[in-house]
Each structure stands twice: as structure tokens, then as C-alpha cells.
Design a protein around this motif. Structure first.
Motif, PDB file in Angstrom:
ATOM      1  N   GLU A   1       7.766 -12.052   9.737  1.00  0.00           N
ATOM      2  CA  GLU A   1       7.891 -10.794   9.259  1.00  0.00           C
ATOM      3  C   GLU A   1       7.868 -10.528   7.783  1.00  0.00           C
ATOM      4  OE1 GLU A   1      11.131  -9.078  11.362  1.00  0.00           O
ATOM      5  OE2 GLU A   1      10.657  -9.952  13.178  1.00  0.00           O
ATOM      6  N   SER A   2       7.184  -9.646   7.265  1.00  0.00           N
ATOM      7  CA  SER A   2       7.319  -9.330   6.011  1.00  0.00           C
ATOM      8  C   SER A   2       7.034  -8.197   5.578  1.00  0.00           C
ATOM      9  CB  SER A   2       5.941 -10.213   5.181  1.00  0.00           C
ATOM     10  OG  SER A   2       5.898 -11.471   5.545  1.00  0.00           O
ATOM     11  N   PRO A   3       7.684  -7.721   4.396  1.00  0.00           N
ATOM     12  CA  PRO A   3       7.501  -6.476   4.098  1.00  0.00           C
ATOM     13  C   PRO A   3       6.119  -5.884   3.913  1.00  0.00           C
ATOM     14  CG  PRO A   3       8.978  -7.672   2.539  1.00  0.00           C
ATOM     15  CD  PRO A   3       8.385  -8.616   3.414  1.00  0.00           C
ATOM     16  N   LYS A   4       6.063  -4.504   4.354  1.00  0.00           N
ATOM     17  CA  LYS A   4       4.671  -4.296   4.718  1.00  0.00           C
ATOM     18  C   LYS A   4       3.727  -4.243   3.237  1.00  0.00           C
ATOM     19  CE  LYS A   4       2.131  -0.003   5.752  1.00  0.00           C
ATOM     20  NZ  LYS A   4       2.410   1.776   5.856  1.00  0.00           N
ATOM     21  N   ARG A   5       4.114  -4.057   2.137  1.00  0.00           N
ATOM     22  CA  ARG A   5       3.275  -4.112   0.981  1.00  0.00           C
ATOM     23  C   ARG A   5       2.728  -5.407   0.922  1.00  0.00           C
ATOM     24  NH1 ARG A   5       8.308  -3.680  -1.460  1.00  0.00           N
ATOM     25  NH2 ARG A   5       8.642  -5.640  -2.646  1.00  0.00           N
ATOM     26  N   GLU A   6       3.185  -6.587   1.291  1.00  0.00           N
ATOM     27  CA  GLU A   6       2.677  -7.847   1.013  1.00  0.00           C
ATOM     28  C   GLU A   6       1.772  -8.169   2.186  1.00  0.00           C
ATOM     29  OE1 GLU A   6       5.999 -10.454   0.772  1.00  0.00           O
ATOM     30  OE2 GLU A   6       6.757  -9.205  -0.875  1.00  0.00           O
ATOM     31  N   MET A   7       1.407  -7.334   3.256  1.00  0.00           N
ATOM     32  CA  MET A   7       0.779  -7.734   4.283  1.00  0.00           C
ATOM     33  C   MET A   7      -0.402  -6.600   4.328  1.00  0.00           C
ATOM     34  SD  MET A   7       3.208  -8.677   7.161  1.00  0.00           S
ATOM     35  CE  MET A   7       2.407  -9.678   7.895  1.00  0.00           C
ATOM     36  N   LEU A   8      -1.546  -7.150   4.776  1.00  0.00           N
ATOM     37  CA  LEU A   8      -2.684  -6.515   5.172  1.00  0.00           C
ATOM     38  C   LEU A   8      -2.894  -5.906   6.471  1.00  0.00           C
ATOM     39  CD1 LEU A   8      -4.909  -5.738   2.983  1.00  0.00           C
ATOM     40  CD2 LEU A   8      -5.903  -7.783   3.396  1.00  0.00           C
ATOM     41  N   ARG A   9      -3.363  -4.853   6.762  1.00  0.00           N
ATOM     42  CA  ARG A   9      -3.361  -4.331   7.917  1.00  0.00           C
ATOM     43  C   ARG A   9      -4.980  -4.416   8.491  1.00  0.00           C
ATOM     44  NH1 ARG A   9      -4.073   0.900  10.912  1.00  0.00           N
ATOM     45  NH2 ARG A   9      -3.334   0.938  12.597  1.00  0.00           N
ATOM     46  N   ILE A  10      -5.217  -4.757   9.681  1.00  0.00           N
ATOM     47  CA  ILE A  10      -6.658  -4.716  10.168  1.00  0.00           C
ATOM     48  C   ILE A  10      -6.481  -3.862  11.150  1.00  0.00           C
ATOM     49  CG2 ILE A  10      -8.327  -6.268  11.004  1.00  0.00           C
ATOM     50  CD1 ILE A  10      -5.646  -8.054   9.224  1.00  0.00           C
ATOM     51  N   ALA A  11      -7.630  -2.839  11.358  1.00  0.00           N
ATOM     52  CA  ALA A  11      -7.326  -1.743  12.272  1.00  0.00           C
ATOM     53  C   ALA A  11      -8.509  -1.960  13.337  1.00  0.00           C
ATOM     54  CB  ALA A  11      -7.465  -0.523  11.515  1.00  0.00           C
ATOM     55  N   ARG A  12      -8.217  -1.570  14.396  1.00  0.00           N
ATOM     56  CA  ARG A  12      -9.192  -1.390  15.527  1.00  0.00           C
ATOM     57  C   ARG A  12      -9.355   0.118  16.060  1.00  0.00           C
ATOM     58  NH1 ARG A  12      -8.797  -2.890  21.753  1.00  0.00           N
ATOM     59  NH2 ARG A  12      -8.370  -0.762  21.305  1.00  0.00           N
ATOM     60  N   ASN A  13     -10.429   0.750  15.846  1.00  0.00           N
ATOM     61  CA  ASN A  13     -10.645   2.124  16.323  1.00  0.00           C
ATOM     62  C   ASN A  13     -10.818   2.122  17.675  1.00  0.00           C
ATOM     63  OD1 ASN A  13     -13.286   1.752  16.622  1.00  0.00           O
ATOM     64  ND2 ASN A  13     -13.754   3.006  14.772  1.00  0.00           N
ATOM     65  N   ALA A  14     -11.035   3.598  18.328  1.00  0.00           N
ATOM     66  CA  ALA A  14     -11.036   3.444  19.653  1.00  0.00           C
ATOM     67  C   ALA A  14     -12.482   3.061  20.110  1.00  0.00           C
ATOM     68  CB  ALA A  14     -11.010   5.084  19.973  1.00  0.00           C
ATOM     69  N   ALA A  15     -13.600   2.882  18.975  1.00  0.00           N
ATOM     70  CA  ALA A  15     -14.962   2.482  19.456  1.00  0.00           C
ATOM     71  C   ALA A  15     -14.868   0.904  19.494  1.00  0.00           C
ATOM     72  CB  ALA A  15     -15.859   3.246  18.581  1.00  0.00           C
ATOM     73  N   GLY A  16     -13.661   0.454  19.222  1.00  0.00           N
ATOM     74  CA  GLY A  16     -13.648  -1.144  18.876  1.00  0.00           C
ATOM     75  C   GLY A  16     -14.196  -1.677  17.758  1.00  0.00           C
ATOM     76  N   GLU A  17     -14.303  -0.908  16.942  1.00  0.00           N
ATOM     77  CA  GLU A  17     -14.760  -1.340  15.518  1.00  0.00           C
ATOM     78  C   GLU A  17     -13.395  -1.774  14.859  1.00  0.00           C
ATOM     79  OE1 GLU A  17     -18.434   1.594  15.214  1.00  0.00           O
ATOM     80  OE2 GLU A  17     -16.510   2.230  14.191  1.00  0.00           O
ATOM     81  N   VAL A  18     -13.646  -2.959  14.093  1.00  0.00           N
ATOM     82  CA  VAL A  18     -12.417  -3.700  13.462  1.00  0.00           C
ATOM     83  C   VAL A  18     -12.842  -3.572  11.828  1.00  0.00           C
ATOM     84  CG1 VAL A  18     -11.121  -5.679  12.807  1.00  0.00           C
ATOM     85  CG2 VAL A  18     -12.244  -5.192  15.307  1.00  0.00           C
ATOM     86  N   SER A  19     -11.880  -2.813  11.122  1.00  0.00           N
ATOM     87  CA  SER A  19     -12.009  -3.083   9.724  1.00  0.00           C
ATOM     88  C   SER A  19     -10.929  -3.093   9.091  1.00  0.00           C
ATOM     89  CB  SER A  19     -12.460  -1.235   9.325  1.00  0.00           C
ATOM     90  OG  SER A  19     -11.674  -0.616   9.922  1.00  0.00           O
ATOM     91  N   VAL A  20     -10.883  -3.863   7.799  1.00  0.00           N
ATOM     92  CA  VAL A  20      -9.806  -4.111   7.013  1.00  0.00           C
ATOM     93  C   VAL A  20      -9.243  -2.946   6.463  1.00  0.00           C
ATOM     94  CG1 VAL A  20      -9.022  -5.304   4.979  1.00  0.00           C
ATOM     95  CG2 VAL A  20     -10.734  -6.443   6.394  1.00  0.00           C
ATOM     96  N   ASP A  21      -8.093  -2.507   6.579  1.00  0.00           N
ATOM     97  CA  ASP A  21      -7.240  -1.147   6.122  1.00  0.00           C
ATOM     98  C   ASP A  21      -6.298  -1.411   5.102  1.00  0.00           C
ATOM     99  OD1 ASP A  21      -6.289   1.217   6.281  1.00  0.00           O
ATOM    100  OD2 ASP A  21      -5.249   0.908   8.074  1.00  0.00           O
ATOM    101  N   PRO A  22      -6.626  -1.610   3.961  1.00  0.00           N
ATOM    102  CA  PRO A  22      -5.689  -1.740   2.793  1.00  0.00           C
ATOM    103  C   PRO A  22      -4.731  -0.970   2.862  1.00  0.00           C
ATOM    104  CG  PRO A  22      -7.933  -2.213   1.969  1.00  0.00           C
ATOM    105  CD  PRO A  22      -8.112  -1.581   3.364  1.00  0.00           C
ATOM    106  N   SER A  23      -5.069   0.708   2.933  1.00  0.00           N
ATOM    107  CA  SER A  23      -4.125   1.726   2.949  1.00  0.00           C
ATOM    108  C   SER A  23      -3.261   1.733   3.825  1.00  0.00           C
ATOM    109  CB  SER A  23      -5.264   2.985   2.991  1.00  0.00           C
ATOM    110  OG  SER A  23      -5.726   3.265   4.370  1.00  0.00           O
ATOM    111  N   GLY A  24      -3.659   1.213   5.182  1.00  0.00           N
ATOM    112  CA  GLY A  24      -2.492   0.902   6.318  1.00  0.00           C
ATOM    113  C   GLY A  24      -2.617   2.393   6.947  1.00  0.00           C
ATOM    114  N   ARG A  25      -3.499   3.034   6.951  1.00  0.00           N
ATOM    115  CA  ARG A  25      -3.662   4.524   7.478  1.00  0.00           C
ATOM    116  C   ARG A  25      -4.630   4.609   8.601  1.00  0.00           C
ATOM    117  NH1 ARG A  25      -3.364   8.491   2.372  1.00  0.00           N
ATOM    118  NH2 ARG A  25      -3.309   6.405   1.115  1.00  0.00           N
ATOM    119  N   LEU A  26      -5.261   3.724   8.632  1.00  0.00           N
ATOM    120  CA  LEU A  26      -6.581   4.019   9.739  1.00  0.00           C
ATOM    121  C   LEU A  26      -6.193   4.287  11.129  1.00  0.00           C
ATOM    122  CD1 LEU A  26      -9.461   1.750   8.747  1.00  0.00           C
ATOM    123  CD2 LEU A  26      -9.327   4.047   8.482  1.00  0.00           C
TER     124      LEU A  26
END
Ligand SMILES: [Zn+2]
Length: 94
Positions: free
Chosen positions: A15-40
Motif C-alpha cells: 500500500e502506498s499513498p495515492k500520489r505515488e501511485m498511478l490509477r488505471i481505470a476500466r470503464n463500463a465498456a471495458g476500455e482500459v486507460s491510464v488515469d493520472p488524475s484518478g478521476r475516471l
């Protein structure tokens, strides 16, 4: 059962503080994208912004497991590029 889960790196499983980690998001359509903002919206997985964590995740295809969808190899390449930029700083030119 929506307990808040700690953000665990899919590479080193720590576990790490959020700012040192990168989020990868998957939307409802199953598309994966890198999400540096963490807001997708959608399911998210986290990885440290470190080459070793990304490589370790890629070896096990940990993102595919975490996101429950086949994650394209290009996503790992993108992450590696971002980690190199974050760590190196001077390898920008290309
Ligand atoms: Zn890690």
C-alpha cells in the motif's frame, strides 16, 4: 459490502499513498486507460510509478486480473514510459 479498500499496488502488493501511485481505470465498456488524475469512473487498479512494479505486474498480467478484462500490452508500455519520465526526468527527448 463496500468497505474502503487500501490502494494496493498490483506489482509489489504494497500500500502506498495515492500520489505515488498511478490509477488505471476500466470503464463500463471495458476500455482500459491510464488515469493520472484518478478521476475516471469505473473500476480502478493501482500501480506504483516504478519500473519494477510495472514490470512485475506485466509479468503476471496483474492488471487484467485486477480489472477483470484483458488489458492490452500497450497499457504497460504507457506506464513504463511514465515511470521512466518520473524517475529519469532527463530522458524526455525523443
Ligand atoms: Zn509497487
Amino acid at each position: 459490502m463496500m468497505r474502503r479498500r487500501p490502494r494496493t499496488c498490483v506489482g509489489c502488493r504494497e500500500e502506498s499513498p495515492k500520489r505515488e501511485m498511478l490509477r488505471i481505470a476500466r470503464n463500463a465498456a471495458g476500455e482500459v486507460s491510464v488515469d493520472p488524475s484518478g478521476r475516471l469512473p469505473g473500476r480502478g487498479a493501482y500501480v506504483c510509478l516504478k519500473e519494477e512494479c510495472i514490470l512485475s505486474a506485466r509479468k503476471r498480467d496483474a492488471l487484467s486480473k485486477a480489472l477483470r478484462v484483458k488489458v492490452d500490452a500497450g497499457v504497460y508500455d504507457t506506464l513504463l514510459g511514465m515511470a521512466a519520465e518520473a524517475e529519469g526526468g532527463e530522458e524526455k527527448g525523443q
